[in-house]
Scaffold this active site. Structure first.
Site, PDB file in Angstrom:
ATOM      1  N   HIS A  24      -8.948  -0.507  -6.278  1.00 40.95           N
ATOM      2  CA  HIS A  24      -8.248  -1.005  -5.244  1.00 40.95           C
ATOM      3  C   HIS A  24      -8.387  -2.594  -5.026  1.00 40.95           C
ATOM      4  O   HIS A  24      -9.426  -3.075  -4.405  1.00 40.95           O
ATOM      5  CB  HIS A  24      -8.293  -0.473  -3.731  1.00 40.95           C
ATOM      6  CG  HIS A  24      -7.652  -0.729  -2.829  1.00 40.95           C
ATOM      7  ND1 HIS A  24      -6.556   0.399  -2.340  1.00 40.95           N
ATOM      8  CD2 HIS A  24      -6.884  -1.825  -2.318  1.00 40.95           C
ATOM      9  CE1 HIS A  24      -5.737  -0.141  -1.373  1.00 40.95           C
ATOM     10  NE2 HIS A  24      -5.924  -1.561  -1.377  1.00 40.95           N
ATOM     11  N   HIS A  26      -5.672  -6.312  -5.127  1.00 40.60           N
ATOM     12  CA  HIS A  26      -4.392  -6.695  -5.059  1.00 40.60           C
ATOM     13  C   HIS A  26      -4.438  -8.166  -5.891  1.00 40.60           C
ATOM     14  O   HIS A  26      -5.386  -8.885  -5.506  1.00 40.60           O
ATOM     15  CB  HIS A  26      -4.152  -7.153  -3.686  1.00 40.60           C
ATOM     16  CG  HIS A  26      -3.514  -5.870  -2.859  1.00 40.60           C
ATOM     17  ND1 HIS A  26      -2.436  -5.440  -2.759  1.00 40.60           N
ATOM     18  CD2 HIS A  26      -4.463  -5.112  -2.113  1.00 40.60           C
ATOM     19  CE1 HIS A  26      -2.440  -4.367  -2.039  1.00 40.60           C
ATOM     20  NE2 HIS A  26      -3.736  -4.126  -1.586  1.00 40.60           N
ATOM     21  N   ASP A  28      -2.231 -10.723  -5.848  1.00 40.80           N
ATOM     22  CA  ASP A  28      -1.963 -11.870  -5.164  1.00 40.80           C
ATOM     23  C   ASP A  28      -2.893 -12.120  -4.041  1.00 40.80           C
ATOM     24  O   ASP A  28      -2.811 -13.095  -3.209  1.00 40.80           O
ATOM     25  CB  ASP A  28      -0.596 -11.698  -4.506  1.00 40.80           C
ATOM     26  CG  ASP A  28      -0.417 -10.287  -3.579  1.00 40.80           C
ATOM     27  OD1 ASP A  28      -1.444  -9.651  -3.723  1.00 40.80           O
ATOM     28  OD2 ASP A  28       0.543 -10.076  -2.961  1.00 40.80           O
ATOM     29  N   GLY A 181       1.548  -2.894   2.714  1.00 42.44           N
ATOM     30  CA  GLY A 181       2.113  -3.447   4.128  1.00 42.44           C
ATOM     31  C   GLY A 181       1.717  -2.884   5.058  1.00 42.44           C
ATOM     32  O   GLY A 181       0.899  -1.912   5.321  1.00 42.44           O
ATOM     33  N   HIS A 208      -1.398   3.222   0.693  1.00 40.12           N
ATOM     34  CA  HIS A 208      -2.445   2.866   1.589  1.00 40.12           C
ATOM     35  C   HIS A 208      -2.164   3.715   2.798  1.00 40.12           C
ATOM     36  O   HIS A 208      -0.891   3.803   3.286  1.00 40.12           O
ATOM     37  CB  HIS A 208      -1.575   1.308   1.843  1.00 40.12           C
ATOM     38  CG  HIS A 208      -2.260   0.387   1.078  1.00 40.12           C
ATOM     39  ND1 HIS A 208      -1.609   0.069  -0.356  1.00 40.12           N
ATOM     40  CD2 HIS A 208      -3.056  -0.609   1.350  1.00 40.12           C
ATOM     41  CE1 HIS A 208      -2.405  -0.816  -0.952  1.00 40.12           C
ATOM     42  NE2 HIS A 208      -3.077  -1.430   0.117  1.00 40.12           N
ATOM     43  N   GLU A 211      -5.545   2.966   7.181  1.00 40.60           N
ATOM     44  CA  GLU A 211      -6.329   1.569   7.261  1.00 40.60           C
ATOM     45  C   GLU A 211      -6.169   1.121   8.832  1.00 40.60           C
ATOM     46  O   GLU A 211      -7.153   1.078   9.498  1.00 40.60           O
ATOM     47  CB  GLU A 211      -5.725   0.680   6.221  1.00 40.60           C
ATOM     48  CG  GLU A 211      -6.487  -0.801   6.327  1.00 40.60           C
ATOM     49  CD  GLU A 211      -5.662  -1.652   5.390  1.00 40.60           C
ATOM     50  OE1 GLU A 211      -6.423  -2.755   5.289  1.00 40.60           O
ATOM     51  OE2 GLU A 211      -4.703  -1.588   4.983  1.00 40.60           O
ATOM     52  N   ASP A 302     -10.370  -4.925  -2.479  1.00 40.86           N
ATOM     53  CA  ASP A 302      -9.249  -5.338  -1.877  1.00 40.86           C
ATOM     54  C   ASP A 302      -8.518  -6.499  -2.312  1.00 40.86           C
ATOM     55  O   ASP A 302      -7.615  -6.778  -3.024  1.00 40.86           O
ATOM     56  CB  ASP A 302      -9.230  -5.132  -0.453  1.00 40.86           C
ATOM     57  CG  ASP A 302      -7.807  -4.688   0.538  1.00 40.86           C
ATOM     58  OD1 ASP A 302      -6.635  -4.487  -0.191  1.00 40.86           O
ATOM     59  OD2 ASP A 302      -7.725  -4.833   1.770  1.00 40.86           O
TER      60      ASP A 302
END
Length: 364
Positions: A24, A26, A28, A181, A208, A211, A302
């Site tokens: 996991h 990202h 960006d 998101g 996701h 969370e 993350d």
């Protein structure tokens, strides 16, 4: 006993040299600060709060640590803002591969949302192709294997298009599909047609869920959308009752029992969860309880830039907070590799030829 790992003090260098698996992360959320600044300058992006790399890194981390997922996500406008050309996307992907390999990661699944990178006219296929090209170069130059996860934004209405995009590039390195998101108000069942397409095509789904929202999000992700893994999944702890007293016996509700019985992997990101308020502190993070109860726990970054972390620092935090040993790090690493969306024979080869020997050497 041959191959047995004995408890030993774990210093940072030992943790860094241990083979690691990351499920996991990202794209960006993991840029090098200097790269953000250089890309901003090259593309005329003038909205950065500072052009000093150290100050910018501190700005991202400070902004992310505000106990709210929505606030945590605000910093992404800058990283996404400079990732709007094929050249920038390929560079960021290559550097991600290099940085993770330098941190001892032998297998990573890195996710990104193509729909966020089309502001300057790139087609979404071109976005995916640029990222895959960067990962391919990174794998050629560094000892790491990368599987790509294509993500749709849960507040948008193009998830089916993104799922179709993912399937067009599955033979080039896309191993699965995700939605990301803000969870509240954006249930995963809004994207059922996308998930059904992925399942029909015999591909993989991680979502996701759990969370910043509760058990309902996890339940929908699993029972309606067919998630094979849970991104974060922290709130599954709400379906576990721990008795007070010395024995601390735990009673699992039906959903928690289902997750454990089915060996559904939890892509846990402890520091990020503290940043977003999903856990009040590392010491109070449910990862230790879930590990003790033998859920399929994995440890992940993350967003390396936003949370100021690496796989080494996350595992070090587990060692310092919960007293994890080398055997514990090996356990979560093999958990992660078993749970990867990479083909079974190649997963097995990484476990037997890289991960187990790596830990055996460290524990010798």
């Amino acid at each position: 006993m041959s191959g047995m790992i004995v408890p030993m003090p774990l210093d940072l260098d030992t943790i860094r040299s241990a083979p690691k698996v990351l499920l996991h992360d990202h794209l960006d959320g993991g840029l090098r600060p200097a790269t953000v600044i250089e890309l901003a300058d090259a593309k005329g992006y003038a909205d950065l709060p500072t052009t000093d790399p150290d100050e910018l890194a501190a700005w991202f981390t400070r902004g992310a640590d505000r106990k709210s997922l929505e606030l945590y996500l605000e910093g992404f406008r800058h990283t996404v803002g400079v990732m709007q050309t094929a050249e920038a996307l390929e560079r960021v992907a290559y550097e991600a591969a290099a940085d993770l390999a330098a941190d001892g990661v032998v297998y990573a699944e890195i996710r990104f949302a193509p729909e966020l990178h089309i502001d300057r006219g790139l087609a979404m296929d071109a976005v995916v192709e640029a990222v895959l090209a960067g990962f391919d170069r990174g794998m050629a130059d560094h000892p790491i294997t990368i599987g790509t996860l294509v993500t749709a934004m849960r507040h948008a209405a193009v998830s089916l298009e993104i799922a179709e995009l993912a399937m067009r590039h599955r033979d080039a390195g896309v191993v699965g599909f995700d939605i990301a998101g803000a969870e509240a108000g954006h249930p995963p069942t809004r994207h059922l047609d996308a998930f059904q397409l992925i399942h029909r095509e015999n591909s993989h789904v991680t979502i996701h869920a759990g969370e910043a929202f509760g058990l309902a999000s996890i339940w929908e992700a699993l029972q309606f959308c067919g998630a094979e893994r849970l991104g974060h999944g922290v709130r599954i702890v709400d379906d576990i009752e721990v008795a007070r007293g010395d024995d601390g016996e735990a009673t699992l509700g039906r959903l928690a029992a289902f997750v454990r019985d089915r060996r559904i992997p939890l892509e846990m990101c402890p520091t990020s969860n503290v940043n977003t308020g999903a856990a009040p502190s590392l010491a109070e993070h449910p990862i230790q309880l879930l590990k003790d109860l033998r859920f399929r726990v994995t440890v992940n970054t993350d967003n390396r830039l936003m949370s100021g972390v690496s796989m080494t620092s996350e595992l070090q935090a587990m060692v310092e907070t919960f007293g994890w040993t080398l055997a514990d790090l090996r356990w979560v690493t093999i958990n992660a590799m078993k749970s990867a969306f990479w083909p079974f024979d190649r997963r097995l080869a990484l476990i037997n030829d890289v991960i187990k020997p790596g830990y055996a050497a460290l524990g010798a």
